[in-house]
Motif scaffolding. Sequence first.
Motif, PDB file in Angstrom:
ATOM      1  N   PRO A 117      -1.997   2.677  -4.227  1.00 37.35           N
ATOM      2  CA  PRO A 117      -0.566   2.452  -4.145  1.00 37.35           C
ATOM      3  C   PRO A 117      -0.226   2.015  -2.734  1.00 37.35           C
ATOM      4  CG  PRO A 117      -1.068   4.793  -4.379  1.00 37.35           C
ATOM      5  CD  PRO A 117      -2.364   4.062  -4.370  1.00 37.35           C
ATOM      6  N   THR A 118       0.465   0.891  -2.601  1.00 35.88           N
ATOM      7  CA  THR A 118       0.908   0.513  -1.267  1.00 35.88           C
ATOM      8  C   THR A 118       2.009   1.479  -0.875  1.00 35.88           C
ATOM      9  OG1 THR A 118       2.423  -1.038  -2.257  1.00 35.88           O
ATOM     10  CG2 THR A 118       0.345  -1.918  -1.465  1.00 35.88           C
ATOM     11  N   GLY A 119       2.226   1.592   0.402  1.00 33.52           N
ATOM     12  CA  GLY A 119       3.235   2.534   0.878  1.00 33.52           C
ATOM     13  C   GLY A 119       2.599   3.548   1.788  1.00 33.52           C
TER      14      GLY A 119
ATOM     15  N   LEU B 125      -0.789   3.372   4.245  1.00 31.47           N
ATOM     16  CA  LEU B 125      -0.516   3.261   5.677  1.00 31.47           C
ATOM     17  C   LEU B 125      -1.164   4.385   6.472  1.00 31.47           C
ATOM     18  CD1 LEU B 125       3.190   2.058   5.749  1.00 31.47           C
ATOM     19  CD2 LEU B 125       1.118   0.744   6.235  1.00 31.47           C
TER      20      LEU B 125
ATOM     21  N   GLY C  74      -1.952  -5.364  11.558  1.00 33.08           N
ATOM     22  CA  GLY C  74      -0.518  -5.195  11.442  1.00 33.08           C
ATOM     23  C   GLY C  74       0.233  -6.462  11.096  1.00 33.08           C
ATOM     24  N   ASP C  75      -0.427  -7.618  11.148  1.00 29.98           N
ATOM     25  CA  ASP C  75       0.251  -8.825  10.708  1.00 29.98           C
ATOM     26  C   ASP C  75      -0.457  -9.361   9.457  1.00 29.98           C
ATOM     27  OD1 ASP C  75       2.137 -11.120  10.989  1.00 29.98           O
ATOM     28  OD2 ASP C  75       2.362 -10.240  12.981  1.00 29.98           O
TER      29      ASP C  75
ATOM     30  N   GLY D  32      -7.808  -6.003   8.485  1.00 35.86           N
ATOM     31  CA  GLY D  32      -8.515  -5.533   7.316  1.00 35.86           C
ATOM     32  C   GLY D  32      -7.620  -5.393   6.125  1.00 35.86           C
ATOM     33  N   ASN D  33      -8.069  -4.577   5.206  1.00 37.93           N
ATOM     34  CA  ASN D  33      -7.427  -4.492   3.908  1.00 37.93           C
ATOM     35  C   ASN D  33      -7.926  -3.216   3.242  1.00 37.93           C
ATOM     36  OD1 ASN D  33      -8.235  -5.540   0.763  1.00 37.93           O
ATOM     37  ND2 ASN D  33      -6.135  -5.774   1.429  1.00 37.93           N
TER      38      ASN D  33
ATOM     39  N   THR E 106      -7.912  -1.305  -0.595  1.00 39.51           N
ATOM     40  CA  THR E 106      -7.561  -1.341  -2.009  1.00 39.51           C
ATOM     41  C   THR E 106      -8.288  -0.194  -2.701  1.00 39.51           C
ATOM     42  OG1 THR E 106      -7.478  -2.727  -3.981  1.00 39.51           O
ATOM     43  CG2 THR E 106      -9.420  -2.939  -2.618  1.00 39.51           C
ATOM     44  N   SER E 107      -7.867   0.150  -3.904  1.00 37.74           N
ATOM     45  CA  SER E 107      -8.626   1.142  -4.650  1.00 37.74           C
ATOM     46  C   SER E 107      -9.737   0.444  -5.409  1.00 37.74           C
ATOM     47  CB  SER E 107      -7.707   1.913  -5.595  1.00 37.74           C
ATOM     48  OG  SER E 107      -7.004   1.027  -6.421  1.00 37.74           O
TER      49      SER E 107
ATOM     50  N   THR F  40      -8.439 -11.029   5.615  1.00 39.97           N
ATOM     51  CA  THR F  40      -9.368 -10.641   4.552  1.00 39.97           C
ATOM     52  C   THR F  40      -8.606  -9.884   3.487  1.00 39.97           C
ATOM     53  OG1 THR F  40     -11.542  -9.654   4.110  1.00 39.97           O
ATOM     54  CG2 THR F  40     -10.094  -8.417   5.566  1.00 39.97           C
ATOM     55  N   ASP F  41      -8.957 -10.122   2.219  1.00 36.03           N
ATOM     56  CA  ASP F  41      -8.275  -9.452   1.113  1.00 36.03           C
ATOM     57  C   ASP F  41      -9.242  -9.357  -0.064  1.00 36.03           C
ATOM     58  OD1 ASP F  41      -6.180  -8.147  -0.056  1.00 36.03           O
ATOM     59  OD2 ASP F  41      -4.772  -9.797   0.138  1.00 36.03           O
TER      60      ASP F  41
ATOM     61  N   VAL G  77      -8.278  -3.087 -10.914  1.00 37.16           N
ATOM     62  CA  VAL G  77      -7.214  -2.783  -9.947  1.00 37.16           C
ATOM     63  C   VAL G  77      -6.225  -3.951  -9.898  1.00 37.16           C
ATOM     64  CG1 VAL G  77      -6.662  -2.205  -7.550  1.00 37.16           C
ATOM     65  CG2 VAL G  77      -8.817  -1.410  -8.577  1.00 37.16           C
ATOM     66  N   HIS G  78      -6.764  -5.147  -9.699  1.00 36.71           N
ATOM     67  CA  HIS G  78      -5.918  -6.336  -9.584  1.00 36.71           C
ATOM     68  C   HIS G  78      -5.937  -7.210 -10.835  1.00 36.71           C
ATOM     69  CE1 HIS G  78      -7.127  -5.222  -5.419  1.00 36.71           C
ATOM     70  NE2 HIS G  78      -5.852  -5.380  -5.209  1.00 36.71           N
TER      71      HIS G  78
ATOM     72  N   MET H  53       1.376 -16.989   8.397  1.00 33.12           N
ATOM     73  CA  MET H  53       1.158 -17.174   9.830  1.00 33.12           C
ATOM     74  C   MET H  53       1.498 -18.608  10.265  1.00 33.12           C
ATOM     75  SD  MET H  53       0.007 -14.147  10.657  1.00 33.12           S
ATOM     76  CE  MET H  53      -0.707 -14.252  12.310  1.00 33.12           C
TER      77      MET H  53
ATOM     78  N   ARG I   3       5.031 -11.161  12.451  1.00 35.42           N
ATOM     79  CA  ARG I   3       6.072 -10.326  11.848  1.00 35.42           C
ATOM     80  C   ARG I   3       7.045  -9.807  12.907  1.00 35.42           C
ATOM     81  NH1 ARG I   3       2.759  -6.320   7.704  1.00 35.42           N
ATOM     82  NH2 ARG I   3       1.900  -7.973   6.389  1.00 35.42           N
TER      83      ARG I   3
ATOM     84  N   LEU J 168       9.672  -3.391   0.301  1.00 34.82           N
ATOM     85  CA  LEU J 168       8.597  -2.909   1.163  1.00 34.82           C
ATOM     86  C   LEU J 168       8.264  -3.929   2.244  1.00 34.82           C
ATOM     87  CD1 LEU J 168       6.441  -0.891   1.975  1.00 34.82           C
ATOM     88  CD2 LEU J 168       4.992  -1.757   0.142  1.00 34.82           C
TER      89      LEU J 168
ATOM     90  N   ARG K  12       8.606  -3.854   6.404  1.00 35.21           N
ATOM     91  CA  ARG K  12       7.524  -4.152   7.364  1.00 35.21           C
ATOM     92  C   ARG K  12       7.988  -5.118   8.450  1.00 35.21           C
ATOM     93  NH1 ARG K  12       3.262  -4.835   2.404  1.00 35.21           N
ATOM     94  NH2 ARG K  12       2.418  -2.725   2.466  1.00 35.21           N
TER      95      ARG K  12
ATOM     96  N   HIS L 171       5.116  -1.685  -4.284  1.00 35.55           N
ATOM     97  CA  HIS L 171       4.603  -2.194  -5.546  1.00 35.55           C
ATOM     98  C   HIS L 171       3.230  -1.590  -5.784  1.00 35.55           C
ATOM     99  CE1 HIS L 171       2.900  -4.808  -8.519  1.00 35.55           C
ATOM    100  NE2 HIS L 171       2.005  -5.256  -7.666  1.00 35.55           N
ATOM    101  N   LEU L 172       3.075  -0.927  -6.910  1.00 31.86           N
ATOM    102  CA  LEU L 172       1.771  -0.419  -7.304  1.00 31.86           C
ATOM    103  C   LEU L 172       1.046  -1.544  -8.018  1.00 31.86           C
ATOM    104  CD1 LEU L 172       0.116   2.288  -7.523  1.00 31.86           C
ATOM    105  CD2 LEU L 172       1.035   2.449  -9.828  1.00 31.86           C
TER     106      LEU L 172
END
Lengths: 303, 303
Positions: A2-4, A8, A28-29, A122-123, A125-126, B45-46, B52-53, B79, B146, B213, B217, B298-299
């Motif tokens: 869950p983002t949030g 964080l 952070g960006d 970075g990133n 995710t579950s 990176t993502d 999950v997605h 960016m 940001r 959200l 940010r 957003h979940l």
Amino acid sequence: MPTGSDELSLIDAFVAELPHAKTPFGPGDDAAVLPRPKGQTCVTTDATVEGVHFTRPAFSLEDVGHKALAVNLSDLAAMGATPRWWLCALQVPRGFTTDDARALARGMAPLARAHGLTLVGGNVTSGPVLGLTLTLGGESPKPLLRSGARPGDVLLLTGPLGLAAAGLRALREGQTSGPEVDAQRRPLPHVESGLLARRFARAALDVSDGLLLDAWRLARASKVALALRSDWLPLGSTLEDALQGGEDYVLLLAVPARAVDRCLVAAAKAGLDWTPVGKCERGTGVFLDGRPAPPLGHLHGAP
Amino acid sequence: MPTGSDELSLIDAFVAELPHAKTPFGPGDDAAVLPRPKGQTCVTTDATVEGVHFTRPAFSLEDVGHKALAVNLSDLAAMGATPRWWLCALQVPRGFTTDDARALARGMAPLARAHGLTLVGGNVTSGPVLGLTLTLGGESPKPLLRSGARPGDVLLLTGPLGLAAAGLRALREGQTSGPEVDAQRRPLPHVESGLLARRFARAALDVSDGLLLDAWRLARASKVALALRSDWLPLGSTLEDALQGGEDYVLLLAVPARAVDRCLVAAAKAGLDWTPVGKCERGTGVFLDGRPAPPLGHLHGAP
């Protein structure tokens, strides 16, 4: 994931343990902005996945963090690149806590500090299992490639082979400590060797999947044959472990014959233990003691 | 993933479908050597993970490939960066074939071509589910951050919100086509908007996790308050989907008030549909129609 706030706090806990850049250059960006490189930039990415590259509790989270970063550093070492920045994509299973994130980062921090590596982004995710996909960037005035070896070049190894494979076996048999187990859980990337190698070597790669397979890769990329001598190999375990074991993360270098003596003296002065193991010849493929050696690979197995 | 011929044929099949660099600059060495950047380099990176997605068959492998690349391109767009190079780390489950690898790559190829993105390297490993962790690099003379928004700046959105969330619901209900489903499966990153934005905007981010959200940010990074007007929002679905839905990958821009008219004219000339949605004020947090709006996230849910 869950983002949030959960994501964080997990990111904050992770980042706090590590040398990291400040925004705008760091986390952070939407993307990180890199400092201008001095030489050429080399980038590499490698994944470390639970059940494939490690199991818990045979590996602690600190071990996992260390090894994930080490295998990527080894790729930069093979290019003769000075490590600069990295991105960390984490896949975390249900129940993964901020303390777990901290433990992962603590396993990475000594290597990151030792090699001047700055986390820039970075990133999180579950996912079904723990996974770390790292991307590292480094700089070199003249990157070492796999394709540069020429007939007549001497092949050098920057460390012993086979210890990590022995460690994998030991872990599977329930052993929890010892030099083999350390080699498997906490491999040390040969970054200093890579930096020294760029003064002498024409080609390099890291031996991550076993000598025979990686030698075959070097031979193919350079369009030469590699003639290896089994009695010259620096052994950390059995000959079979050395040839096919993988995960030792030493470098295989091709150095012009006329430079080998100077190169070995320079390595010894730097406290590095490099060993000649054969030479490059006209032809294709890999030969061990004069006989063709098939590119038998290392099956990364979870201990 | 056993190293050796299986891994190699899978990599070869994948790479062949995509614009890729030749060694020494591309796949095939321990790390990729990047061309010298002209501006500043931005890296992101993502990860995109099965369960999950996305789930299969709600997503085809082409959809998965497209979306994995699109979400990373969106970060570069935010960016104001011109996409240049990328690395692809694949985690593949048992039974994943070279045809599957080709299908993934075919889903990526149109986006890569459209945006001048060159594959320079990657990694394949096995894993419990399909996962793609991409790293993209882009260049910008002056990356949009940001943190650049100032009180008085006008907030613009580069496209409508909520469609992807509606698509997620539609897929869960068994719907297999339509604009909502397309928005969910094949989001189009706002790369052109990002490039235009760097002429006018002081700050930007992509709305990947829902407007509330992501606005929060931007507010936090820029140390301003964002005042949004619900009746100004370009809606692709319900207001709730627009505010909290996520995955629309439009950009939220902060443009100095004096530049807004010129900016909107330039966007319209370029065929881009940008909309003012509010403004930046002194303070902290996000306000919707004058009332504080919590950073409800957003979940990411697999359809």
